[in-house]
Design an enzyme around this catalytic site. Structure first.
Site, mmCIF file in Angstrom:
data_model
loop_
_atom_site.group_PDB
_atom_site.id
_atom_site.type_symbol
_atom_site.label_atom_id
_atom_site.label_comp_id
_atom_site.label_asym_id
_atom_site.label_seq_id
_atom_site.Cartn_x
_atom_site.Cartn_y
_atom_site.Cartn_z
ATOM 1 N N GLN A 255 0.840 -1.207 0.000
ATOM 2 C CA GLN A 255 0.000 0.000 0.000
ATOM 3 C C GLN A 255 0.872 1.253 0.000
ATOM 4 O O GLN A 255 0.629 2.204 -0.741
ATOM 5 C CB GLN A 255 -0.895 0.024 1.243
ATOM 6 C CG GLN A 255 -1.920 -1.100 1.296
ATOM 7 C CD GLN A 255 -2.724 -1.048 2.596
ATOM 8 O OE1 GLN A 255 -3.004 0.025 3.118
ATOM 9 N NE2 GLN A 255 -3.081 -2.196 3.124
ATOM 10 N N CYS B 238 37.849 -17.150 -22.371
ATOM 11 C CA CYS B 238 38.567 -15.875 -22.341
ATOM 12 C C CYS B 238 39.814 -15.976 -21.457
ATOM 13 O O CYS B 238 40.774 -16.615 -21.864
ATOM 14 C CB CYS B 238 37.628 -14.749 -21.921
ATOM 15 S SG CYS B 238 38.159 -13.169 -22.585
ATOM 16 N N HIS C 225 33.241 -15.132 -25.354
ATOM 17 C CA HIS C 225 32.338 -15.570 -24.277
ATOM 18 C C HIS C 225 31.106 -16.254 -24.870
ATOM 19 O O HIS C 225 30.097 -15.586 -25.137
ATOM 20 C CB HIS C 225 31.891 -14.362 -23.442
ATOM 21 C CG HIS C 225 32.959 -13.802 -22.579
ATOM 22 N ND1 HIS C 225 33.173 -14.234 -21.286
ATOM 23 C CD2 HIS C 225 33.888 -12.867 -22.814
ATOM 24 C CE1 HIS C 225 34.185 -13.565 -20.763
ATOM 25 N NE2 HIS C 225 34.640 -12.727 -21.664
ATOM 26 N N GLU D 64 28.903 -17.963 -23.508
ATOM 27 C CA GLU D 64 27.727 -17.955 -22.626
ATOM 28 C C GLU D 64 26.726 -16.857 -22.967
ATOM 29 O O GLU D 64 25.542 -16.985 -22.675
ATOM 30 C CB GLU D 64 28.152 -17.861 -21.153
ATOM 31 C CG GLU D 64 28.782 -16.552 -20.706
ATOM 32 C CD GLU D 64 30.300 -16.490 -20.896
ATOM 33 O OE1 GLU D 64 30.817 -17.200 -21.774
ATOM 34 O OE2 GLU D 64 30.959 -15.719 -20.177
#
Ligand code: GLN
Length: 535
Positions: free
Chosen positions: A192, A383, A509, A511
């Site tokens: 609220q 990496c 990368h 991913e």
């Protein structure tokens, strides 16, 4: 311009999962046939999260066009097919940067530059720009309602709602309904208050997404609706679920997508969510279990490896595996030596050494990579992981005991990983990185080519150093194959070790491109190799 907009705010506490909520709504609306995009507005003053410590901020997600963005963009891309760019994430820092540059250029013609209208106009412009060409744009405001920092964003939304017209925009407030154990009750008061706070800024939420650990009954929905000026059917229960990919299904059960369509006057068929149901089914009952060792630095906050753990999950589903991730601290390996190394890695079925920056834990990571190589444990180096695979191999297999990366030993006699020539010292320190998507050519007839099913790929990068090609022939001769290169042949992007079931290192990368319905071939390959060893 997108015809319809949904603005998503959060109240009561942070970490309510607004990003997952926005992503799940995007998934549902896409399943109804709409073209969607998502925008994240971050109230902090950093220009982007690139320089922020992952422990504080979570992962830095890299987009196709090389923007370093908030990790929510990772969720957005995994849940939808929206192709996100630097337009899809902006911060207070970026907005002010732009407005101040314009002021210096004299673009404001002598007027006093103020939060309203100059800052708010810049925010509105950016939202509209990001929404070009889609049917529906979801805009998430970072932070919690009531924070000083987010006020200009909320003001911009308030104005936009009027500019866009009634049927074209919608406000969704994600809030918390805490369970009070002592009273045995769910409490609505914080919600609220948070809605009052929004109202005082001039925003009436149309739909409340109520995060809760217990079901919200009809009586409570009535109460929330009454105090917050929404209809009862727009009080949506958002129960905690063990798996984020269940959220779209749960929202659909609560008819959230139907409510959105009503409110935005969208006519669309019911969504087909079979593939989501299928995914959850597979996630919940994998055929076999395996243990994966993740050797990374930011162990105290798993959020800093979000895309990575999701990519593992996607591949696990594809291979019908349950993968438990063991987070291994490389510094402990360093100080504990061979015994701790063995203790940690002996029982794992696969190893990943992810990307990273800085010297801490580097020797421990090299020890783990050497262990995986020598013990034939399937291993993926990402990496920094790939760079350290090279350093470890050079030291042990090429007799180059002094091998190192220039990142950690600037004057090393054997810089197998180096700054590119011509990259000046100032650039190295100033943060110029190879960022975003680059093409890579894979040698045919290699494991990588087989896994990808093609030889021309694109992957996302975020790094400064590169493999030093002066050492290429020495590595190649000894079975450390440089199987992926930039199209001009100058940069080494992928390596593979011969006579090892899976020892693959990538300068990029992977991913960032894995999705639940499109698992990434390298993660699938890693788990396939691990699966072959399961008893
Ligand atoms: N620190 C290394 C570099 O800058 C690796 C970066 C990474 O792993 N993302 O090249």
């Amino acid at each position: 311009m997108a015809s319809k907009f949904i603005f998503i705010t959060g109240g009561v506490v942070s970490s309510l999962g607004k990003g997952i909520a926005a992503s799940s709504i995007a998934a549902l609306m896409e399943a109804r046939g709409l073209r969607v995009t998502l925008v994240k507005m971050d109230p902090y003053i950093n220009v982007d999260p690139g320089t922020m410590n992952p422990i504080e901020h979570g992962e830095v997600f890299v987009t196709e066009d090389g923007a370093e963005t908030d990790m929510d963009l990772g969720h957005y891309e995994r849940f939808s097919s929206a192709a996100l760019t630097r337009l899809n994430n902006f911060t207070t820092g970026q907005i002010y940067d732009e407005v101040i540059s314009k002021e210096r250029r004299g673009d404001y013609l002598g007027t006093t530059v103020q939060v309203i209208p100059h800052i708010t106009n810049e925010i509105k412009d950016r939202i509209l720009k990001a929404a070009a060409g889609v049917d529906l744009c979801l805009v998430e405001v970072g932070g919690t309602t009531g924070d000083i920092e987010s006020l200009p964003f909320l003001e911009a939304i308030r104005q936009l709602k009027t500019d866009l017209g009634r049927d074209n925009s919608l406000s969704i407030h994600v809030t918390l309904i805490p369970w009070m154990k002592s009273a045995g009750e769910l409490k609505t008061k914080p919600t609220q208050h948070s809605v009052k706070e929004l109202l005082s800024i001039g925003i009436q939420p149309d739909i409340l997404l109520c995060r809760t650990e217990k079901p919200i009954d009809q009586e409570l929905r009535r109460k929330i609706a009454l105090f917050c000026n929404v209809t009862e059917t727009c009080v949506i229960e958002a129960m905690d679920v063990p798996q984020v990919y269940e959220v779209p299904l749960k929202f659909h059960e609560e008819a959230l997508d139907a409510r959105i369509c009503e409110k935005l006057n969208i006519w669309s068929a019911k969504p087909n969510l079979d593939r989501w149901r299928d995914l959850i089914q597979k996630l919940k009952s994998p055929k076999s279990q395996m243990l994966l060792g993740l050797v990374g630095k930011y162990m105290s906050l798993k959020e800093s490896y979000k895309s990575l753990s999701e990519a593992i999950l996607h591949a696990a589903v594809a291979e019908d595996l349950g993968v438990e991730i063991r987070y291994i601290d490389p510094e402990e390996i360093e100080s504990g030596g061979a015994e701790v190394l063995k203790e940690n890695l002996e029982s794992v079925n696969a190893v990943i050494v992810p990307g990273g920056f800085g010297k801490r834990g580097v020797e421990g990571k090299i020890m783990a990579l050497d262990y995986a190589r020598e013990h034939r444990i399937p291993c993926l180096g990402i990496c920094l992981g790939m760079q350290l695979m090279s350093v470890g191999f050079a030291r042990k297999e090429l007799g180059r005991k002094k091998a190192h990366s220039q990142e950690f030993q600037a004057e090393t006699a054997e810089p197998v990983i180096h700054y590119l020539k011509g990259q000046s010292e100032s650039i190295q320190k100033g943060g110029s990185m190879r960022l975003g998507s680059y093409p890579c050519q894979i040698q045919p007839e290699t494991l990588s080519a087989k896994l990808y099913g093609k030889t021309e790929i694109r992957e996302r990068h975020r790094h400064r150093l590169e493999f030093n090609s002066d050492y290429a022939s020495d590595f190649e001769k000894n079975g450390f194959r440089l199987v992926g290169k930039s199209p001009d042949g100058k940069l080494v992007e992928m390596i593979e070790l011969e006579s090892h079931p899976f020892f693959v290192g990538v300068q990029f990368h992977p991913e960032f491109q894995s999705k639940p319905f499109e698992p990434h071939p390298l993660f699938v390959g890693l788990l396939q190799a691990a699966k072959a060893n399961l008893v």
